[in-house]
Design an enzyme around this catalytic site. Structure first.
Site, PDB file in Angstrom:
ATOM      1  N   GLU A 287       0.832  -1.207   0.000  1.00  0.00           N
ATOM      2  CA  GLU A 287       0.000   0.000   0.000  1.00  0.00           C
ATOM      3  C   GLU A 287       0.870   1.263   0.000  1.00  0.00           C
ATOM      4  O   GLU A 287       1.867   1.335   0.711  1.00  0.00           O
ATOM      5  CB  GLU A 287      -0.890  -0.016   1.238  1.00  0.00           C
ATOM      6  CG  GLU A 287      -1.798   1.191   1.391  1.00  0.00           C
ATOM      7  CD  GLU A 287      -2.495   1.231   2.743  1.00  0.00           C
ATOM      8  OE1 GLU A 287      -3.489   1.959   2.860  1.00  0.00           O
ATOM      9  OE2 GLU A 287      -2.032   0.534   3.677  1.00  0.00           O
ATOM     10  N   LYS A 351      -9.645   2.597  -3.062  1.00  0.00           N
ATOM     11  CA  LYS A 351     -10.150   2.097  -1.785  1.00  0.00           C
ATOM     12  C   LYS A 351     -11.562   2.616  -1.549  1.00  0.00           C
ATOM     13  O   LYS A 351     -11.837   3.811  -1.702  1.00  0.00           O
ATOM     14  CB  LYS A 351      -9.216   2.527  -0.652  1.00  0.00           C
ATOM     15  CG  LYS A 351      -9.537   1.877   0.692  1.00  0.00           C
ATOM     16  CD  LYS A 351      -8.482   2.245   1.724  1.00  0.00           C
ATOM     17  CE  LYS A 351      -8.732   1.535   3.053  1.00  0.00           C
ATOM     18  NZ  LYS A 351      -7.717   1.899   4.061  1.00  0.00           N
ATOM     19  N   CYS A 405      -5.574  -2.324   2.598  1.00  0.00           N
ATOM     20  CA  CYS A 405      -5.374  -2.199   4.045  1.00  0.00           C
ATOM     21  C   CYS A 405      -6.502  -2.874   4.822  1.00  0.00           C
ATOM     22  O   CYS A 405      -6.781  -4.040   4.619  1.00  0.00           O
ATOM     23  CB  CYS A 405      -5.204  -0.727   4.408  1.00  0.00           C
ATOM     24  SG  CYS A 405      -4.613  -0.471   6.100  1.00  0.00           S
TER      25      CYS A 405
END
Length: 531
Positions: A287, A351, A405
């Site tokens: 990430e 995301k 994440c």
């Protein structure tokens, strides 16, 4: 045992609250990196006996009568969540001069707030309380409801849901493919609480027999499933390299270090495979591993093209900027890019589920007026959320389901659509939390998503734990935490699952209905009416 349960029931005041807190704290030992499965079998009976003594004043209304039980549950939850989440404070110390003031809010305030869900669980259970097995069923049902609420309300935060305590290793994770995390939360609480029946005798035989059968089935099904599908898991031809650079988080925030960070990733990408290992087809960076806006840096794309061999693909975490219109600041997204050997961006996904206070600031206009800002976002306004989750289709046809994440901790983020993909992709940067239990807990929860879907997991983490996990939750190959290097392995095929994720949710509802029936039928008022 009856003597002990009686002493605990009669505790009052501070001693009662402290014991509930200590019992919750003890439960943390079942979580990574400890994985002591026996711990909740000691802590939950204590919770039940404390609940037995929390009857409340019979002259008060139902809500006030449930308040003593709420306090016990809150103290238990505070101990469990404080012991399981204290490491979140490490993220605030990365920029201590700016965020250290918020340390008590993260370390104490968040567990104290989340413990309200556990207080609500014990209050609900107290309404259905009885003398025997029914109270164990009521507690299991109530925890199931409130863990679902904790994972759903206000964007949700299901980290360390109680069910994870019953699933420390792949052998004990397989039941999740039947009941999902929601069902496992309830079944785990029932099994953990059943020894309390020894102390009060009533309902001990059926309760302990049922709990024993659940534990035996839990282990037995795991053993059978792990030994039933070895051939299916060997059918893979795509080679994957995970780059684990172990960049200190403070260094990642240093503008002067960006070039060195980028070079470090490139060097690991071009490292020769171990003797006998296949050249990687897919290279995965963690990430936000690209330390600049890639679309504004064509030289960066050229460097990536030089590092990749013909036919290789790079999947890298990066910040993506998007023009929001005339006179408006750009929008920024926490994204993953797919880059081919010509340095072309051929795919991207943003995301969807952002971290409150980390990647964006709730009630931003109000809180900005007090000088507050999000922790992880280095740009004004923080990150924006994607409108939908977009699977990544690679040039050679492989399809990956991206989870950036902490998106991997949400079972609800992974529906039946993930079953049509070739692998789950989880890129993360747990360097924020240092060498604490946080990265180990995060890895366990990502493993469970592979088990629930039967889809292998590709997990690239800055400081670890990076690994390729098969559809049974077993690590095919991985790197230890804080060990710099690469992981080269073959992507496994998918495993068969008896129930799709949507059906697992329905199975959990069946479990809830059964526990509700046991709780209701065990109440004295119900028995009297039946007679």
């Amino acid at each position: 045992m009856e003597w002990l349960s009686g002493r605990i029931m009669l505790l009052s005041g501070g001693r009662r609250a402290f014991l509930a807190f200590f019992a919750g704290l003890l439960t943390v030992l079942a979580l990574p990196p400890f994985g002591i499965f026996a711990a909740p079998f000691l802590s939950f009976p204590v919770l039940v006996w404390l609940m037995d003594g929390a009857s409340g004043n019979p002259d008060h209304g139902r809500i006030r009568r449930a308040f003593p039980a709420f306090v016990i549950g809150w103290c238990f939850g505070f101990g469990y969540l404080l012991g399981g989440l204290w490491w979140l404070g490490n993220a605030l110390l990365v920029e201590a001069d700016e965020f250290a003031w918020a340390l008590p809010l993260a370390v104490i305030g968040l567990p104290a707030f989340l413990a309200i869900y556990y207080g609500l669980a014990t209050a609900i259970a107290r309404v259905l309380w009885s003398d025997g097995i029914g109270r164990i069923a009521a507690l299991a049902l109530a925890f199931g409801i409130c863990e679902w609420l904790r994972g759903t309300l206000m964007t949700g935060f299901p980290w360390n849901a109680i069910g994870y305590a019953a699933m420390p290793v792949p052998l004990m994770m397989q039941s999740a493919v039947v009941f999902g995390l929601a069902g496992m939360n309830m079944l785990a609480v029932f099994a953990f609480s059943a020894p309390a029946l020894i102390g009060t005798r009533k309902g001990a035989v059926p309760g302990l027999v049922l709990a024993g059968l659940l534990v035996v089935a839990h282990f037995g099904y795991g053993y059978w499933r792990l030994n039933d599908q070895p051939a299916a898991l060997a059918d893979g031809t795509t080679s994957v390299r995970l780059v684990q650079p172990v960049i200190d988080q403070a260094l990642k925030l240093d503008d002067a270090a960006r070039a060195d960070i980028f070079t470090s990733h490139l060097e690991l990408t071009t490292a020769a495979p171990a003797e006998g290992a296949k050249r990687p087809d897919i290279v995965v960076w963690p990430e936000t591993s690209i330390p600049f806006l890639l679309t504004d840096n064509p030289d960066g794309l050229l460097s990536i093209a030089d590092a990749l061999q013909e036919g290789q693909i790079l999947i890298a975490g990066a910040v993506r900027a998007e023009n929001a219109g005339a006179g408006l600041p750009p929008r920024y997204y926490n994204s993953v890019y797919v880059i081919d050997d010509q340095g072309q961006i051929v795919g991207a996904a943003d995301k969807l589920h952002l971290v409150p206070f980390g990647e964006y600031l709730p009630f931003e206009n109000v809180l900005n007026s007090f000088g507050l800002k999000s922790i992880a976002a280095a740009m004004p306004g923080g990150f924006s959320a994607a409108a939908t989750r977009t699977p990544l289709t690679l040039p050679k046809g492989k399809v990956l389901y991206p989870l950036i994440c902490y998106e991997a901790i949400f079972p609800g983020e992974i529906g039946n659509v993930a079953l049509s993909t070739d692998a789950l992709l989880n890129v993360t940067n747990d360097a924020w939390f240092g060498d604490t239990p946080g990265p180990y807990q995060h890895f366990q929860q990502a493993q469970l998503r592979a088990v629930e879907t039967g889809v292998p997991l590709i997990r690239g983490a800055n400081s670890g734990i990076s690994a390729v996990v098969n559809g049974l939750g077993e690590v095919v190959s991985g790197a230890s935490f804080n060990v710099r290097g690469v992981v080269d392995t073959i992507l496994p095929g998918k495993s068969r699952i008896p129930f799709e994720p949507d059906q697992q949710k329905r199975n959990a509802l069946i479990v809830a209905a059964m526990f509700l029936a046991v709780a209701l039928f065990s109440r004295p008022s119900f028995i009297l009416r039946a007679n």
